[in-house]
Design a protein around this motif. Structure first.
Motif, mmCIF file in Angstrom:
data_model
loop_
_atom_site.group_PDB
_atom_site.id
_atom_site.type_symbol
_atom_site.label_atom_id
_atom_site.label_comp_id
_atom_site.label_asym_id
_atom_site.label_seq_id
_atom_site.Cartn_x
_atom_site.Cartn_y
_atom_site.Cartn_z
ATOM 1 N N VAL A 188 0.938 -0.999 0.049
ATOM 2 C CA VAL A 188 0.008 0.103 0.078
ATOM 3 C C VAL A 188 0.949 1.437 -0.075
ATOM 4 O O VAL A 188 0.758 2.254 -0.769
ATOM 5 C CB VAL A 188 -1.037 -0.092 1.253
ATOM 6 N N GLY A 189 1.834 1.218 0.764
ATOM 7 C CA GLY A 189 2.953 2.375 0.814
ATOM 8 C C GLY A 189 3.505 2.665 -0.602
ATOM 9 O O GLY A 189 3.582 3.942 -0.878
ATOM 10 N N ASN A 190 3.919 1.504 -1.242
ATOM 11 C CA ASN A 190 4.598 1.731 -2.530
ATOM 12 C C ASN A 190 3.582 2.328 -3.600
ATOM 13 O O ASN A 190 3.995 3.121 -4.312
ATOM 14 C CB ASN A 190 4.921 0.264 -2.984
ATOM 15 N N PHE A 191 2.296 2.145 -3.690
ATOM 16 C CA PHE A 191 1.107 2.409 -4.543
ATOM 17 C C PHE A 191 0.944 3.950 -4.181
ATOM 18 O O PHE A 191 0.896 4.892 -4.989
ATOM 19 C CB PHE A 191 0.094 1.599 -4.706
ATOM 20 N N LEU A 192 1.070 4.083 -2.816
ATOM 21 C CA LEU A 192 0.721 5.681 -2.570
ATOM 22 C C LEU A 192 1.869 6.677 -3.039
ATOM 23 O O LEU A 192 1.480 7.640 -3.250
ATOM 24 C CB LEU A 192 0.520 5.821 -0.908
ATOM 25 N N GLY A 193 3.090 6.170 -2.849
ATOM 26 C CA GLY A 193 4.250 6.794 -3.611
ATOM 27 C C GLY A 193 3.996 7.568 -4.874
ATOM 28 O O GLY A 193 3.979 8.861 -4.787
ATOM 29 N N PRO A 194 3.733 6.788 -5.818
ATOM 30 C CA PRO A 194 3.599 7.307 -7.186
ATOM 31 C C PRO A 194 2.116 8.054 -7.229
ATOM 32 O O PRO A 194 2.195 9.080 -7.887
ATOM 33 C CB PRO A 194 3.604 6.180 -8.169
ATOM 34 N N LEU A 195 1.216 7.517 -6.467
ATOM 35 C CA LEU A 195 -0.126 8.230 -6.664
ATOM 36 C C LEU A 195 -0.016 9.552 -6.006
ATOM 37 O O LEU A 195 -0.948 10.544 -6.766
ATOM 38 C CB LEU A 195 -1.188 7.320 -5.675
ATOM 39 N N LEU A 196 0.520 9.769 -4.859
ATOM 40 C CA LEU A 196 0.451 11.253 -4.041
ATOM 41 C C LEU A 196 1.536 12.027 -4.733
ATOM 42 O O LEU A 196 1.560 13.175 -4.743
ATOM 43 C CB LEU A 196 0.712 10.941 -2.596
ATOM 44 N N LEU A 197 2.628 11.460 -5.190
ATOM 45 C CA LEU A 197 3.742 12.308 -5.677
ATOM 46 C C LEU A 197 3.847 12.453 -7.078
ATOM 47 O O LEU A 197 4.646 13.553 -7.695
ATOM 48 C CB LEU A 197 5.080 11.690 -5.054
ATOM 49 N N GLY A 198 3.270 11.691 -8.090
ATOM 50 C CA GLY A 198 3.217 11.697 -9.202
ATOM 51 C C GLY A 198 3.051 13.160 -10.039
ATOM 52 O O GLY A 198 3.675 13.426 -10.981
ATOM 53 N N HIS A 199 2.067 13.879 -9.501
ATOM 54 C CA HIS A 199 1.714 15.168 -10.199
ATOM 55 C C HIS A 199 3.016 16.272 -10.108
ATOM 56 O O HIS A 199 3.107 16.946 -10.746
ATOM 57 C CB HIS A 199 0.653 15.809 -9.550
ATOM 58 N N LEU A 200 3.971 15.818 -8.962
ATOM 59 C CA LEU A 200 5.095 16.682 -8.921
ATOM 60 C C LEU A 200 6.009 16.402 -9.983
ATOM 61 O O LEU A 200 6.990 17.471 -10.017
ATOM 62 C CB LEU A 200 5.566 16.340 -7.507
ATOM 63 N N PHE A 201 5.913 15.217 -10.617
ATOM 64 C CA PHE A 201 7.076 15.014 -11.526
ATOM 65 C C PHE A 201 6.603 15.988 -12.985
ATOM 66 O O PHE A 201 7.567 16.089 -13.737
ATOM 67 C CB PHE A 201 7.173 13.461 -11.934
ATOM 68 N N ASP A 202 5.529 16.165 -13.146
ATOM 69 C CA ASP A 202 4.820 17.179 -14.268
ATOM 70 C C ASP A 202 5.213 18.621 -13.611
ATOM 71 O O ASP A 202 5.194 19.591 -14.701
ATOM 72 C CB ASP A 202 3.370 16.828 -14.426
ATOM 73 N N SER A 203 4.973 19.064 -12.474
ATOM 74 C CA SER A 203 4.946 20.466 -11.901
ATOM 75 C C SER A 203 6.293 20.880 -11.595
ATOM 76 O O SER A 203 6.939 21.779 -12.098
ATOM 77 C CB SER A 203 4.081 20.695 -11.069
ATOM 78 N N VAL A 204 6.815 20.359 -10.272
ATOM 79 C CA VAL A 204 8.103 20.467 -9.928
ATOM 80 C C VAL A 204 9.115 20.097 -10.899
ATOM 81 O O VAL A 204 10.365 20.721 -11.119
ATOM 82 C CB VAL A 204 8.543 19.783 -8.482
ATOM 83 N N GLY A 205 9.065 19.168 -11.581
ATOM 84 C CA GLY A 205 10.096 18.694 -12.332
ATOM 85 C C GLY A 205 10.714 17.183 -12.300
ATOM 86 O O GLY A 205 10.729 16.700 -11.121
ATOM 87 N N ARG A 206 11.034 16.660 -13.500
ATOM 88 C CA ARG A 206 11.606 15.110 -13.345
ATOM 89 C C ARG A 206 12.976 15.257 -12.477
ATOM 90 O O ARG A 206 13.155 14.402 -11.596
ATOM 91 C CB ARG A 206 11.973 14.737 -14.835
#
Length: 500
Positions: free
Chosen positions: A339-357
């Protein structure tokens, strides 16, 4: 309908040496400007759900290792063989399948291969449930991995070529992170399937593989309706088909939103139709044309492959060896990690498009490495219980999961269209061969020793590799957020270089 430029026109003869036609198309720009719609959801559900199968596979096997070795299981195998030889065999099959099917994906198309690779997985998984001896089980695990490895190349290339650039990062991360949805399902399922009051010793583990077959068949039915990548089509002389796919998507979006599509802002590109590329051309392109990107891809893949293949195949052994957790209860702990592993990409994913890769990939890799060093120190001091160890690993993998998912995104974005599937396959295969085969063998060898110092060393090796990969990303990472694939890496068949 919105104003559509025809990708099949104008056609002009290429240079005499090329002997082929040139196609001008705005298909990439039209795909990138599409608002999110059920057309995109169909792609995500049809293609992205395969990672659930992979997570289910490795978790079921890892949690059932001890049961498979018990008398009366119906198969002659030891726990060590399941957690080391079978794990390494599965990964070896995945590496081989990625290279073979990746090569075919760039030659024959994304759709043909993501149907074929799933069929290979289904057949191998079904036959695994009939295993009666170790060698046959290893053989089945190889071909199960062979199909799954092929999926990585075919699916990632298709998804990134169909998803708009502005959300490509978060969608790719969530899809790759769905591996852990399968891991959670596998963890909970193993609890019931290991209960001898419900299933006999020689029945429960066989039913576990049947779960994968049922889920895979459902995915296969949905996948039939996923289109071929228009980007692949127009580079292979099938511009009219590419136009048809994009026009259908535009019609669906307009009908769904009830308003005209936004104007196309990207510039058309001119592509020379060409035949398929061989391994030599790919290697020359990857190594000579993009040496820094090659180093980046290898660093990211080796780090995450060592860490993840070690943990997924060996965490149950840690729990039973050092914390006396009953074999039938390891699934509860692994479900928490999943569950923790899935929450990582789910909650942080949008930051890879906004904050940057670059800042996000570097931060997640380095952050997970530092947390794992801290976990190793606590474990060495004897300060952790089974619950405490699981909490620490959940924190580590919350960050690591987002970073690991971004590794697939990175190598899919930063190499030319004609080599995309093979690039994914190459980095997956090399990185996994180094980290994914050596990882389970080394990690489980140290963990199974029963010595705290050796298990601490295993943790530190994984932490060092993740931290090093994060530093490489910080130094030479590519800022790909919001950019079209063609601007990140000019297609090899482009007549005029795309703007950089």
């Amino acid at each position: 309908m919105a104003d559509h430029a025809k990708p099949s026109a104008p056609r002009t003869p290429a240079d005499p040496a090329g002997g082929s036609l040139v196609v001008e198309t705005d298909v990439p720009a039209r795909l990138d400007r599409l608002p999110w719609s059920r057309w995109h959801w169909r792609i995500v559900i049809g293609l992205g759900t395969v990672w659930i199968l992979d997570g289910l596979e490795v978790t079921i096997v890892g949690n059932m290792a001890a049961r498979l070795a018990q008398p009366g299981s119906g198969i002659s195998i030891t726990t060590a063989q399941v957690t080391t030889v079978a794990a390494a065999t599965y990964v070896a099959g995945a590496c081989s399948g990625a290279l073979f099917f990746g090569w075919l994906t760039d030659r024959l198309g994304r759709k043909k291969l993501f149907m074929l690779t799933l069929a290979v997985y289904l057949a191998a998984t079904a036959i695994t449930s009939l295993s009666w001896t170790a060698w046959f089980f290893f053989l089945c695990r190889f071909f199960t991995g062979f199909g799954i490895g092929g999926e990585y190349a075919a699916i990632n290339s298709a998804i990134d070529e169909l998803i708009p650039a502005r959300v490509r990062g978060r969608i790719d991360l969530i899809i790759n992170g769905s591996f852990w949805v399968g891991a959670a399902i596998g963890a909970f399922a193993s609890i019931a399937l290991l209960d001898t009051s419900l299933f006999a010793t020689d029945v429960g583990w066989r039913l576990a593989f049947g779960m994968g077959v049922v889920l895979g068949l459902a995915i296969l039915l949905v996948r039939r309706h996923v289109p071929e990548s228009p980007r692949w089509l127009f580079t292979h002389g099938r511009a009219e088909e590419a136009e048809k796919v994009v026009a259908e998507a535009e019609e669906i979006v307009e009908r769904e939103t009830g308003r005209p599509l936004p104007p196309v802002t990207g510039k058309p590109i001119r592509i020379r139709e060409r035949g398929p590329l061989g391994f030599v051309t790919l290697a020359r392109t990857v190594v000579r044309r993009y040496p820094r990107r090659t180093v980046l891809g290898l660093a990211l893949f080796i780090g995450q492959a060592f860490l993840y293949n070690s943990v997924t195949f060996g965490y149950a052994v840690i729990l039973t060896t050092y914390f006396d957790v009953p074999e039938g209860d390891t699934g509860y702990y692994f479900a928490v990690i999943a569950v923790g592993n899935f929450l990582g990409p789910l909650l942080l994913g949008h930051l890879f498009d906004s904050v940057g890769r670059v800042p996000m990939i570097a931060g997640t890799y380095i952050g997970s490495g530092l947390l794992l060093f801290g976990t190793a120190a606590l474990f060495q001091r004897g300060a952790l219980s089974a619950a405490g160890m699981t909490a620490c690993w959940t924190a580590v993998l919350f960050l690591a999961s987002a970073g690991a998912s971004a590794a697939y995104l990175t190598v899919s974005e930063i190499f030319p269209l004609e080599t995309r599937a093979m690039s994914i396959a190459f980095f997956y295969a090399v990185g996994t061969a180094v980290g994914g085969i050596s990882g389970p063998l080394l990690f489980n060898g140290l963990v199974s020793s029963g010595k705290v110092s050796r298990t601490t060393l295993a943790f530190c090796i994984g932490a060092a590799l993740m931290t090093a990969a994060g530093l490489v990303e910080a130094a030479i990472g590519v800022r790909a957020e919001g950019r079209s694939l063609e601007s990140l890496a000019t297609p090899l068949s482009a007549v005029e270089p795309a703007e950089r």
